[in-house]
Design an enzyme around this catalytic site. Structure first.
Site, PDB file in Angstrom:
ATOM      1  N   ASN A   1       4.422  -3.627   0.005  1.00  0.00           N
ATOM      2  CA  ASN A   1       4.314  -2.440   0.696  1.00  0.00           C
ATOM      3  C   ASN A   1       3.514  -3.076   1.964  1.00  0.00           C
ATOM      4  O   ASN A   1       2.302  -3.437   1.848  1.00  0.00           O
ATOM      5  CB  ASN A   1       3.178  -1.732  -0.011  1.00  0.00           C
ATOM      6  CG  ASN A   1       2.657  -0.568   0.771  1.00  0.00           C
ATOM      7  OD1 ASN A   1       2.964  -0.220   2.039  1.00  0.00           O
ATOM      8  ND2 ASN A   1       1.536  -0.061   0.473  1.00  0.00           N
TER       9      ASN A   1
ATOM     10  N   LYS B   1       2.323  -1.655   4.465  1.00  0.00           N
ATOM     11  CA  LYS B   1       1.354  -0.524   5.181  1.00  0.00           C
ATOM     12  C   LYS B   1       1.556  -0.580   6.485  1.00  0.00           C
ATOM     13  O   LYS B   1       2.865  -0.644   7.138  1.00  0.00           O
ATOM     14  CB  LYS B   1       0.024  -1.005   4.705  1.00  0.00           C
ATOM     15  CG  LYS B   1      -0.141  -1.265   3.321  1.00  0.00           C
ATOM     16  CD  LYS B   1      -1.700  -1.317   2.858  1.00  0.00           C
ATOM     17  CE  LYS B   1      -1.592  -2.030   1.398  1.00  0.00           C
ATOM     18  NZ  LYS B   1      -2.808  -1.835   0.754  1.00  0.00           N
TER      19      LYS B   1
ATOM     20  N   HIS C   1       0.870   6.982  -2.677  1.00  0.00           N
ATOM     21  CA  HIS C   1      -0.054   6.069  -2.683  1.00  0.00           C
ATOM     22  C   HIS C   1      -1.751   6.234  -2.329  1.00  0.00           C
ATOM     23  O   HIS C   1      -1.740   7.281  -1.413  1.00  0.00           O
ATOM     24  CB  HIS C   1       0.435   4.956  -1.233  1.00  0.00           C
ATOM     25  CG  HIS C   1      -0.320   3.645  -1.436  1.00  0.00           C
ATOM     26  ND1 HIS C   1      -1.591   3.317  -1.066  1.00  0.00           N
ATOM     27  CD2 HIS C   1       0.221   2.428  -1.788  1.00  0.00           C
ATOM     28  CE1 HIS C   1      -1.892   2.132  -1.063  1.00  0.00           C
ATOM     29  NE2 HIS C   1      -0.874   1.547  -1.697  1.00  0.00           N
TER      30      HIS C   1
ATOM     31  N   GLU D   1      -3.876   5.404  -0.571  1.00  0.00           N
ATOM     32  CA  GLU D   1      -4.280   5.611   0.965  1.00  0.00           C
ATOM     33  C   GLU D   1      -3.773   6.854   1.567  1.00  0.00           C
ATOM     34  O   GLU D   1      -4.384   7.485   2.324  1.00  0.00           O
ATOM     35  CB  GLU D   1      -3.819   4.388   1.809  1.00  0.00           C
ATOM     36  CG  GLU D   1      -4.408   2.742   1.431  1.00  0.00           C
ATOM     37  CD  GLU D   1      -3.654   1.748   1.624  1.00  0.00           C
ATOM     38  OE1 GLU D   1      -2.756   1.644   2.039  1.00  0.00           O
ATOM     39  OE2 GLU D   1      -4.228   0.810   1.273  1.00  0.00           O
TER      40      GLU D   1
ATOM     41  N   GLU E   1      -1.942   1.743  -9.865  1.00  0.00           N
ATOM     42  CA  GLU E   1      -2.795   1.221  -8.995  1.00  0.00           C
ATOM     43  C   GLU E   1      -4.223   1.633  -8.851  1.00  0.00           C
ATOM     44  O   GLU E   1      -4.644   2.576  -8.224  1.00  0.00           O
ATOM     45  CB  GLU E   1      -2.276   1.415  -7.543  1.00  0.00           C
ATOM     46  CG  GLU E   1      -0.675   0.744  -7.252  1.00  0.00           C
ATOM     47  CD  GLU E   1      -0.729   0.417  -5.832  1.00  0.00           C
ATOM     48  OE1 GLU E   1      -0.106  -0.569  -5.731  1.00  0.00           O
ATOM     49  OE2 GLU E   1      -0.728   1.449  -4.927  1.00  0.00           O
TER      50      GLU E   1
ATOM     51  N   GLY F   1      -6.488  -3.916  -2.393  1.00  0.00           N
ATOM     52  CA  GLY F   1      -6.908  -4.388  -0.901  1.00  0.00           C
ATOM     53  C   GLY F   1      -8.622  -5.286  -1.037  1.00  0.00           C
ATOM     54  O   GLY F   1      -9.147  -5.357  -0.085  1.00  0.00           O
TER      55      GLY F   1
ATOM     56  N   SER G   1      -4.525  -6.235  -5.583  1.00  0.00           N
ATOM     57  CA  SER G   1      -4.811  -7.367  -5.262  1.00  0.00           C
ATOM     58  C   SER G   1      -3.861  -8.246  -6.013  1.00  0.00           C
ATOM     59  O   SER G   1      -4.480  -9.385  -6.647  1.00  0.00           O
ATOM     60  CB  SER G   1      -6.118  -7.575  -5.600  1.00  0.00           C
ATOM     61  OG  SER G   1      -6.915  -7.030  -4.550  1.00  0.00           O
TER      62      SER G   1
HETATM   63  C1  PEP Z   1      -0.828  -1.458  -2.123  1.00  0.00           C
HETATM   64  O1  PEP Z   1      -0.738  -1.421  -1.138  1.00  0.00           O
HETATM   65  O2  PEP Z   1      -0.309  -0.895  -2.967  1.00  0.00           O
HETATM   66  C2  PEP Z   1      -1.562  -2.925  -2.719  1.00  0.00           C
HETATM   67  C3  PEP Z   1      -1.697  -2.859  -3.938  1.00  0.00           C
HETATM   68  O3  PEP Z   1      -2.352  -3.379  -1.942  1.00  0.00           O
HETATM   69  P1  PEP Z   1      -2.966  -4.838  -2.294  1.00  0.00           P
HETATM   70  O4  PEP Z   1      -1.886  -5.745  -3.102  1.00  0.00           O
HETATM   71  O5  PEP Z   1      -3.232  -5.396  -0.974  1.00  0.00           O
HETATM   72  O6  PEP Z   1      -4.050  -4.790  -3.080  1.00  0.00           O
END
Ligand code: PEP
Length: 254
Positions: free
Chosen positions: A9, A11, A97, A99, A169, A175, A215
C-alpha cells in the site's frame, strides 16, 4: 492450502514519474517461479494505476487501488468507481483502511456498500479491520474486530468469499514501528477465522486469506508469515523500498 498474498500500500506517495522506477525495481527482482508461488499486489495512488498496469502487464504482479466509491457513476466529484478500476486492469481494491476511517470518516456501513459494489464488479477486496491502542489497552480488541467484521460483511453471500481478503491491521501498529508480536497477531487471526466460521461456515473460514498489517518489514515478516493463520501481509512503508518489499515477498515463500 491457502496461497500467501503480499500487498504493498503506497498510500499518498510517488508521482506518476516516480512510480515507474519503483515498479520496475520490484518487477525486475521477482521471477516467474516466485510469482507462481505467491500472490503479489501493488496498490499505488490512482494517478499511477494505469502506468503500474502497463509496466506489469507481462508479469503475474497484480494491481490494486487503495479505495473506491460505492455508486456506479454520477455526480460524485472526486470519486472513482469500481468499474473504472476494473476497466484499468485493477484486480484488487483496499477497503476500509484505518486511515480512511480516521481521516475520511469511513464507517463499517460505507465499507459494506463498497464491498458489495466491488464484488459486483469482480474486484477482490482487501477489507481492513483492527483496534486502536485504547481499545487494546481496555482489552476489547476482539469485540471491536468482531463488530467490524459483522458490519462490513453484512448481506455478503458466501459464494462471494473468493473475492474477499481480510487484513488485520491494529491501528497502533500502522506506521508506528510497533509490530504486534507474531503470537498476538496470530491469536487475532484465529479469532477472525472463528468469527467468520460462526457467520458463515467452516469452509468459508478455512479458505479466506487473512493478512497482517502494521510495521511489517524484512526483519519481522518471516516470523509473522510462519504463523498458522497469517496468510501474508499488507505492507505500507516498506513497500516503498523495493529491496525491502522484495525481501518481504520472498520471506513468505521460504
Ligand atoms: C498500511 O498502510 O496498511 C500499513 C500497514 O502501513 P505500515 O506497514 O507502514 O505500518
Amino acid at each position: 492450502m491457502r496461497k500467501k498474498l503480499v500487498a504493498g500500500n503506497w498510500k499518498m506517495n510517488k508521482t506518476y514519474q516516480d512510480s515507474k522506477k519503483l515498479i520496475k525495481s520490484i518487477g525486475n527482482n521477482l521471477d516467474e517461479d516466485t510469482l507462481s508461488k505467491i500472490d503479489v499486489v501493488i496498490c499505488p495512488p490512482f494517478t499511477s494505476l494505469s502506468r503500474a498496469r502497463k509496466l506489469t502487464n507481462k508479469s503475474k504482479i497484480n494491481i490494486g487501488a487503495q479505495n473506491m466509491y460505492y455508486e456506479n457513476d454520477g455526480a460524485y466529484t472526486g470519486e472513482i468507481s469500481a468499474s473504472m478500476l476494473k476497466a484499468l486492469g485493477c484486480k484488487y481494491v483496499i477497503l476500509g483502511h484505518s486511515e480512511r476511517r480516521q481521516y475520511f470518516s469511513e464507517t463499517d456501513f460505507t465499507i459494506n456498500l463498497k464491498l458489495k459494489k466491488a464484488i459486483e464488479n469482480e474486484l477482490i477486496s482487501i477489507v481492513c479491520v483492527g483496534e486502536s491502542l485504547e481499545q487494546r489497552e481496555n482489552k476489547i480488541q476482539n469485540q471491536i474486530v468482531k463488530e467490524q467484521l459483522t458490519n462490513c460483511l453484512t448481506a455478503i453471500d458466501r459464494k462471494d468469499f473468493n473475492k474477499i481478503v481480510i487484513a488485520y491491521e491494529p491501528v497502533w501498529a500502522i506506521g508506528t514501528g510497533k509490530t504486534a508480536t507474531p503470537e498476538q497477531a496470530n491469536q487475532m487471526h484465529i479469532f477472525i477465522r472463528e468469527t467468520i466460521e460462526k457467520l458463515y461456515n467452516q469452509d468459508v473460514s478455512a479458505n479466506i486469506k487473512i493478512l497482517y498489517g502494521g510495521s511489517v518489514n524484512e526483519n519481522n515478516s518471516q516470523e509473522l508469515f510462519n504463523q498458522s493463520d497469517i496468510d501474508g501481509g499488507l505492507i505500507g512503508g516498506a513497500s516503498l523500498k523495493p529491496e525491502s518489499f522484495v525481501k518481504i515477498i520472498l520471506s513468505a515463500i521460504n
